[in-house]
Design a protein around this motif. Structure first.
Motif, PDB file in Angstrom:
ATOM      1  N   GLN A  33       0.826  -1.214   0.000  1.00 22.16           N
ATOM      2  CA  GLN A  33       0.000   0.000   0.000  1.00 22.16           C
ATOM      3  C   GLN A  33       0.859   1.262   0.000  1.00 22.16           C
ATOM      4  N   THR A  34       2.051   1.180   0.567  1.00 21.32           N
ATOM      5  CA  THR A  34       2.920   2.359   0.644  1.00 21.32           C
ATOM      6  C   THR A  34       3.817   2.503  -0.582  1.00 21.32           C
ATOM      7  N   GLY A  35       3.677   1.587  -1.530  1.00 20.06           N
ATOM      8  CA  GLY A  35       4.458   1.678  -2.762  1.00 20.06           C
ATOM      9  C   GLY A  35       5.214   0.404  -3.073  1.00 20.06           C
ATOM     10  N   GLU A  36       5.947   0.458  -4.153  1.00 16.10           N
ATOM     11  CA  GLU A  36       6.692  -0.696  -4.652  1.00 16.10           C
ATOM     12  C   GLU A  36       7.683  -1.214  -3.611  1.00 16.10           C
ATOM     13  N   LYS A  37       7.772  -2.541  -3.524  1.00 14.30           N
ATOM     14  CA  LYS A  37       8.715  -3.185  -2.605  1.00 14.30           C
ATOM     15  C   LYS A  37       9.478  -4.277  -3.343  1.00 14.30           C
ATOM     16  N   CYS A  38      10.737  -4.391  -3.004  1.00  9.98           N
ATOM     17  CA  CYS A  38      11.580  -5.463  -3.512  1.00  9.98           C
ATOM     18  C   CYS A  38      11.174  -6.772  -2.833  1.00  9.98           C
ATOM     19  N   GLY A  39      11.279  -7.866  -3.572  1.00 13.90           N
ATOM     20  CA  GLY A  39      10.983  -9.164  -2.987  1.00 13.90           C
ATOM     21  C   GLY A  39      11.823  -9.437  -1.748  1.00 13.90           C
ATOM     22  N   CYS A  40      13.064  -8.945  -1.722  1.00 16.06           N
ATOM     23  CA  CYS A  40      13.932  -9.152  -0.555  1.00 16.06           C
ATOM     24  C   CYS A  40      13.332  -8.485   0.686  1.00 16.06           C
ATOM     25  N   LYS A  41      12.730  -7.323   0.525  1.00 15.26           N
ATOM     26  CA  LYS A  41      12.102  -6.620   1.648  1.00 15.26           C
ATOM     27  C   LYS A  41      10.867  -7.387   2.129  1.00 15.26           C
ATOM     28  N   LEU A  42      10.090  -7.910   1.192  1.00 18.04           N
ATOM     29  CA  LEU A  42       8.915  -8.699   1.561  1.00 18.04           C
ATOM     30  C   LEU A  42       9.337  -9.957   2.325  1.00 18.04           C
ATOM     31  N   LEU A  43      10.441 -10.578   1.882  1.00 17.87           N
ATOM     32  CA  LEU A  43      10.956 -11.762   2.579  1.00 17.87           C
ATOM     33  C   LEU A  43      11.292 -11.441   4.033  1.00 17.87           C
ATOM     34  N   GLU A  44      11.971 -10.332   4.253  1.00 14.40           N
ATOM     35  CA  GLU A  44      12.351  -9.928   5.615  1.00 14.40           C
ATOM     36  C   GLU A  44      11.125  -9.691   6.487  1.00 14.40           C
ATOM     37  N   GLU A  45      10.168  -8.972   5.942  1.00  9.68           N
ATOM     38  CA  GLU A  45       8.986  -8.582   6.720  1.00  9.68           C
ATOM     39  C   GLU A  45       8.082  -9.769   7.037  1.00  9.68           C
ATOM     40  N   LEU A  46       7.943 -10.690   6.092  1.00  3.52           N
ATOM     41  CA  LEU A  46       7.038 -11.825   6.279  1.00  3.52           C
ATOM     42  C   LEU A  46       7.674 -12.968   7.064  1.00  3.52           C
ATOM     43  N   ASN A  47       8.991 -13.043   7.036  1.00  4.36           N
ATOM     44  CA  ASN A  47       9.701 -14.133   7.685  1.00  4.36           C
ATOM     45  C   ASN A  47       9.263 -15.493   7.118  1.00  4.36           C
ATOM     46  N   VAL A  48       9.274 -15.573   5.775  1.00  2.00           N
ATOM     47  CA  VAL A  48       8.996 -16.828   5.078  1.00  2.00           C
ATOM     48  C   VAL A  48      10.185 -17.146   4.183  1.00  2.00           C
ATOM     49  N   LYS A  49      10.222 -18.343   3.667  1.00  2.24           N
ATOM     50  CA  LYS A  49      11.280 -18.759   2.739  1.00  2.24           C
ATOM     51  C   LYS A  49      10.955 -18.234   1.337  1.00  2.24           C
ATOM     52  N   GLN A  50      11.976 -18.119   0.520  1.00  2.00           N
ATOM     53  CA  GLN A  50      11.816 -17.569  -0.825  1.00  2.00           C
ATOM     54  C   GLN A  50      10.804 -18.354  -1.671  1.00  2.00           C
ATOM     55  N   PRO A  51      10.794 -19.699  -1.653  1.00  2.00           N
ATOM     56  CA  PRO A  51       9.789 -20.414  -2.453  1.00  2.00           C
ATOM     57  C   PRO A  51       8.350 -20.104  -2.013  1.00  2.00           C
ATOM     58  N   THR A  52       8.159 -19.891  -0.715  1.00  2.00           N
ATOM     59  CA  THR A  52       6.830 -19.557  -0.213  1.00  2.00           C
ATOM     60  C   THR A  52       6.420 -18.178  -0.704  1.00  2.00           C
ATOM     61  N   LEU A  53       7.340 -17.226  -0.658  1.00  2.62           N
ATOM     62  CA  LEU A  53       7.038 -15.887  -1.169  1.00  2.62           C
ATOM     63  C   LEU A  53       6.730 -15.952  -2.665  1.00  2.62           C
ATOM     64  N   SER A  54       7.516 -16.705  -3.413  1.00  6.01           N
ATOM     65  CA  SER A  54       7.274 -16.838  -4.857  1.00  6.01           C
ATOM     66  C   SER A  54       5.884 -17.385  -5.141  1.00  6.01           C
ATOM     67  N   HIS A  55       5.462 -18.359  -4.358  1.00  5.22           N
ATOM     68  CA  HIS A  55       4.121 -18.938  -4.505  1.00  5.22           C
ATOM     69  C   HIS A  55       3.051 -17.856  -4.303  1.00  5.22           C
ATOM     70  N   HIS A  56       3.174 -17.094  -3.224  1.00  8.18           N
ATOM     71  CA  HIS A  56       2.191 -16.047  -2.945  1.00  8.18           C
ATOM     72  C   HIS A  56       2.210 -14.956  -4.014  1.00  8.18           C
ATOM     73  N   MET A  57       3.400 -14.584  -4.467  1.00  5.84           N
ATOM     74  CA  MET A  57       3.494 -13.523  -5.470  1.00  5.84           C
ATOM     75  C   MET A  57       2.931 -13.975  -6.806  1.00  5.84           C
ATOM     76  N   LYS A  58       3.090 -15.252  -7.136  1.00  6.89           N
ATOM     77  CA  LYS A  58       2.507 -15.769  -8.381  1.00  6.89           C
ATOM     78  C   LYS A  58       0.994 -15.655  -8.331  1.00  6.89           C
ATOM     79  N   ILE A  59       0.403 -16.019  -7.209  1.00  3.35           N
ATOM     80  CA  ILE A  59      -1.052 -15.931  -7.067  1.00  3.35           C
ATOM     81  C   ILE A  59      -1.510 -14.476  -7.160  1.00  3.35           C
ATOM     82  N   LEU A  60      -0.807 -13.577  -6.481  1.00  2.00           N
ATOM     83  CA  LEU A  60      -1.175 -12.162  -6.514  1.00  2.00           C
ATOM     84  C   LEU A  60      -1.016 -11.582  -7.924  1.00  2.00           C
TER      85      LEU A  60
END
Length: 98
Positions: A33-60
């Motif tokens: 909501q606050t603007g564009e974010k790098c996947g690395c920043k999303l990984l840090e904030e969510l505390n998930v593994k990269q494959p899990t983030l990739s799965h969620h980002m694909k759906i989004l």
């Protein structure tokens, strides 16, 4: 052909609502909501593994609500205003709001 068009409409609607039915995806949308974010920043904030983030980002991204752009080895994500508008219009059509 007409059957394919109807099927596609239902698939697209399901993809939109699938994007909103997971707590991690809701968190991601809130972060974006606050603007564009790098996947690395999303990984840090969510505390998930990269494959899990990739799965969620694909759906989004498949839903059209989020768009991604590659910069170097990282993806940068943002909310698509057009995709969000389509999601809202889809909900309005389903519940007969004008």
């Amino acid at each position: 052909m007409r059957g394919e068009l109807v099927k596609n409409k239902y698939i697209e609607t399901a993809e939109i609502f699938k994007a909103f039915c997971d707590e991690n995806r809701i968190k991601i949308l809130e972060m974006l909501q606050t603007g564009e974010k790098c996947g690395c920043k999303l990984l840090e904030e969510l505390n998930v593994k990269q494959p899990t983030l990739s799965h969620h980002m694909k759906i989004l991204c498949d839903s059209g609500v989020v768009i991604g752009r590659k910069e170097g080895k990282w993806m940068h994500y943002s909310i698509s205003k057009q995709g969000a508008k389509i999601a809202l219009e889809t909900l309005h059509k389903l519940i007969n709001l004008k």
